[in-house]
Scaffold this motif. Structure first.
Motif, PDB file in Angstrom:
ATOM      1  N   ILE A  32      34.080  42.552  48.564  1.00 49.19           N
ATOM      2  CA  ILE A  32      35.492  42.186  48.432  1.00 49.19           C
ATOM      3  C   ILE A  32      36.294  42.620  49.661  1.00 49.19           C
ATOM      4  O   ILE A  32      37.214  41.914  50.104  1.00 49.19           O
ATOM      5  CB  ILE A  32      36.084  42.779  47.135  1.00 49.19           C
ATOM      6  CG1 ILE A  32      35.280  42.290  45.898  1.00 49.19           C
ATOM      7  CG2 ILE A  32      37.562  42.425  46.974  1.00 49.19           C
ATOM      8  CD1 ILE A  32      35.249  40.790  45.699  1.00 49.19           C
ATOM      9  N   ILE A  62      34.855  30.007  45.391  1.00 46.85           N
ATOM     10  CA  ILE A  62      35.967  30.455  44.542  1.00 46.85           C
ATOM     11  C   ILE A  62      36.456  31.861  44.899  1.00 46.85           C
ATOM     12  O   ILE A  62      37.657  32.096  45.040  1.00 46.85           O
ATOM     13  CB  ILE A  62      35.575  30.391  43.043  1.00 46.85           C
ATOM     14  CG1 ILE A  62      35.281  28.944  42.634  1.00 46.85           C
ATOM     15  CG2 ILE A  62      36.693  30.970  42.180  1.00 46.85           C
ATOM     16  CD1 ILE A  62      34.734  28.803  41.214  1.00 46.85           C
TER      17      ILE A  62
ATOM     18  N   ILE B  32      47.084  33.038  41.284  1.00 50.07           N
ATOM     19  CA  ILE B  32      46.564  34.278  41.865  1.00 50.07           C
ATOM     20  C   ILE B  32      47.436  35.478  41.471  1.00 50.07           C
ATOM     21  O   ILE B  32      46.920  36.568  41.233  1.00 50.07           O
ATOM     22  CB  ILE B  32      46.450  34.140  43.404  1.00 50.07           C
ATOM     23  CG1 ILE B  32      45.542  32.936  43.761  1.00 50.07           C
ATOM     24  CG2 ILE B  32      45.914  35.424  44.037  1.00 50.07           C
ATOM     25  CD1 ILE B  32      44.127  33.024  43.250  1.00 50.07           C
ATOM     26  N   GLN B  36      46.117  38.835  39.564  1.00 46.98           N
ATOM     27  CA  GLN B  36      46.368  40.220  39.992  1.00 46.98           C
ATOM     28  C   GLN B  36      46.825  41.068  38.803  1.00 46.98           C
ATOM     29  O   GLN B  36      46.375  42.211  38.631  1.00 46.98           O
ATOM     30  CB  GLN B  36      47.424  40.241  41.106  1.00 46.98           C
ATOM     31  CG  GLN B  36      46.893  39.692  42.433  1.00 46.98           C
ATOM     32  CD  GLN B  36      47.987  39.456  43.462  1.00 46.98           C
ATOM     33  OE1 GLN B  36      49.165  39.345  43.112  1.00 46.98           O
ATOM     34  NE2 GLN B  36      47.605  39.361  44.720  1.00 46.98           N
ATOM     35  N   ILE B  62      34.433  33.952  38.501  1.00 46.35           N
ATOM     36  CA  ILE B  62      34.345  34.502  39.857  1.00 46.35           C
ATOM     37  C   ILE B  62      35.705  34.907  40.428  1.00 46.35           C
ATOM     38  O   ILE B  62      35.859  35.999  40.976  1.00 46.35           O
ATOM     39  CB  ILE B  62      33.650  33.487  40.805  1.00 46.35           C
ATOM     40  CG1 ILE B  62      32.208  33.223  40.340  1.00 46.35           C
ATOM     41  CG2 ILE B  62      33.660  34.014  42.242  1.00 46.35           C
ATOM     42  CD1 ILE B  62      31.482  32.140  41.139  1.00 46.35           C
ATOM     43  N   GLY B  63      36.685  34.030  40.309  1.00 44.46           N
ATOM     44  CA  GLY B  63      38.007  34.345  40.868  1.00 44.46           C
ATOM     45  C   GLY B  63      38.622  35.551  40.172  1.00 44.46           C
ATOM     46  O   GLY B  63      39.200  36.433  40.817  1.00 44.46           O
ATOM     47  N   ALA B  66      36.735  38.688  41.285  1.00 44.51           N
ATOM     48  CA  ALA B  66      36.999  39.042  42.696  1.00 44.51           C
ATOM     49  C   ALA B  66      38.359  39.718  42.830  1.00 44.51           C
ATOM     50  O   ALA B  66      38.490  40.762  43.484  1.00 44.51           O
ATOM     51  CB  ALA B  66      36.924  37.802  43.587  1.00 44.51           C
ATOM     52  N   ILE B  67      39.381  39.133  42.203  1.00 44.69           N
ATOM     53  CA  ILE B  67      40.717  39.734  42.267  1.00 44.69           C
ATOM     54  C   ILE B  67      40.725  41.083  41.544  1.00 44.69           C
ATOM     55  O   ILE B  67      41.275  42.074  42.041  1.00 44.69           O
ATOM     56  CB  ILE B  67      41.775  38.774  41.671  1.00 44.69           C
ATOM     57  CG1 ILE B  67      41.848  37.456  42.466  1.00 44.69           C
ATOM     58  CG2 ILE B  67      43.142  39.463  41.576  1.00 44.69           C
ATOM     59  CD1 ILE B  67      42.465  37.533  43.829  1.00 44.69           C
ATOM     60  N   ALA B  69      38.319  43.200  41.125  1.00 48.59           N
ATOM     61  CA  ALA B  69      37.574  44.221  41.873  1.00 48.59           C
ATOM     62  C   ALA B  69      38.471  45.001  42.823  1.00 48.59           C
ATOM     63  O   ALA B  69      38.210  46.172  43.122  1.00 48.59           O
ATOM     64  CB  ALA B  69      36.428  43.571  42.646  1.00 48.59           C
ATOM     65  N   GLN B  70      39.543  44.379  43.276  1.00 50.46           N
ATOM     66  CA  GLN B  70      40.471  45.057  44.189  1.00 50.46           C
ATOM     67  C   GLN B  70      41.137  46.258  43.540  1.00 50.46           C
ATOM     68  O   GLN B  70      41.529  47.198  44.224  1.00 50.46           O
ATOM     69  CB  GLN B  70      41.546  44.071  44.653  1.00 50.46           C
ATOM     70  CG  GLN B  70      40.951  42.907  45.437  1.00 50.46           C
ATOM     71  CD  GLN B  70      42.011  41.916  45.847  1.00 50.46           C
ATOM     72  OE1 GLN B  70      42.845  41.522  45.048  1.00 50.46           O
ATOM     73  NE2 GLN B  70      41.998  41.520  47.088  1.00 50.46           N
TER      74      GLN B  70
END
Lengths: 192, 192
Positions: A32, A62, B32, B36, B62-63, B66-67, B69-70
């Protein structure tokens, strides 16, 4: 993008048949922090403030597109689908795509309500080789009446024809790493 | 999660056959900023500092993963694959999954090198209904020798059996919105 090239050299694996595996950081396991740097670099390369939507294609695009969108003021991300689903109904834009990696043909599909003449679209994907997926996405953008701002690719296989053809056609294409050869298992990047 | 429930009520569409469409913000077009907030909420619900990997399944997970994981210190995200690819080789963990939405059966697959006994895994997905995909991911975690920290779901269809079964089995499951009924096109959330 140096950080990306270093990572490809460190963790990429060259397999028979022109396959470059980057599954440890890009398209099976995702780093990431690296995706954040990729997103920042796409913002630098596509500074156009009128871009209002990011389009990508499932599955590997994605995560990259979602993280990248954060550096474009949290623009909406639309991901094109490769398979029919009960969840995908209403009017669709479709384009045929031949997959080199999977050895199959499929239709890439986007619900018509998510793209239209008011949109200025940045297309993002992980790989560019023959350019089939990207051309499919570009066809969909054109059919929708939206304007194409450009295409941002993480890794381009410069020894295949997709990038050359798209640049010749005037597409605003930026690839963060262009690989000119993987012969003998040795990865050679294009000099910028 | 109130923001999510409001969004489902505003933009979700109920279709025949128990289908809830959230394609305008979650699984075709992605908001997005909302992702978050979802990521922050998952962090709050799974504060365990020993979590070191996030596992999800292509494509819609996936999206979100991924977000998310931040907010877990940029943990690596592994996404399980639904189709065989030339890019997926070496030793694999697989589990069979029946898809309710697609009306098909497939194998969910993860390269063995990305999960092992040293991992403490948070599983993230967009939907939980019968729990087939989630059970497949959990089987893979178990086979790899990794420890399951929990499962974070964006929308649970509480009128299907997956969530009940998993909670009864002691899984640390958190769903950000649980829908108890969509009869007559009216969405009713479970009271917390």
């Amino acid at each position: 993008m140096e950080l990306l090239k270093e990572r490809i050299l460190r963790d990429g694996k060259v397999k028979e048949g022109g396959i470059l595996k980057v599954d440890s950081f890009l398209n099976h396991q995702m780093d990431i922090g690296l995706l954040q740097e990729i997103g920042k670099e796409f913002r630098r390369l596509f500074p156009d403030e009128s871009i209002n939507k990011i389009l990508t294609i499932e599955a590997s695009g994605i995560g990259i597109a979602a993280i990248t969108a954060q550096y474009f003021g949290n623009l909406p991300v639309v991901f094109a689908k490769k398979t029919k689903s009960k969840n995908l109904d209403g009017e669709l834009y479709t384009a045929p795509v031949v997959s080199f990696t999977r050895g199959t043909q499929f239709d890439v599909q986007v619900a018509a309500k998510f793209l239209g003449p008011e949109d200025h679209v940045l297309v993002i994907d992980d790989f560019l080789a023959r350019g089939q997926a990207l051309k499919g996405l570009m066809q969909i953008v054109e059919r929708s009446g939206a304007k194409l701002a450009g295409c941002g690719i993480v890794i381009e296989k410069g020894f295949q024809e997709g990038g050359r053809e798209l640049r010749a056609a005037g597409v605003n294409l930026h690839s963060l790493a262009i690989i000119d050869s993987i012969e003998g298992g040795k990865i050679q990047f294009r000099q910028e």
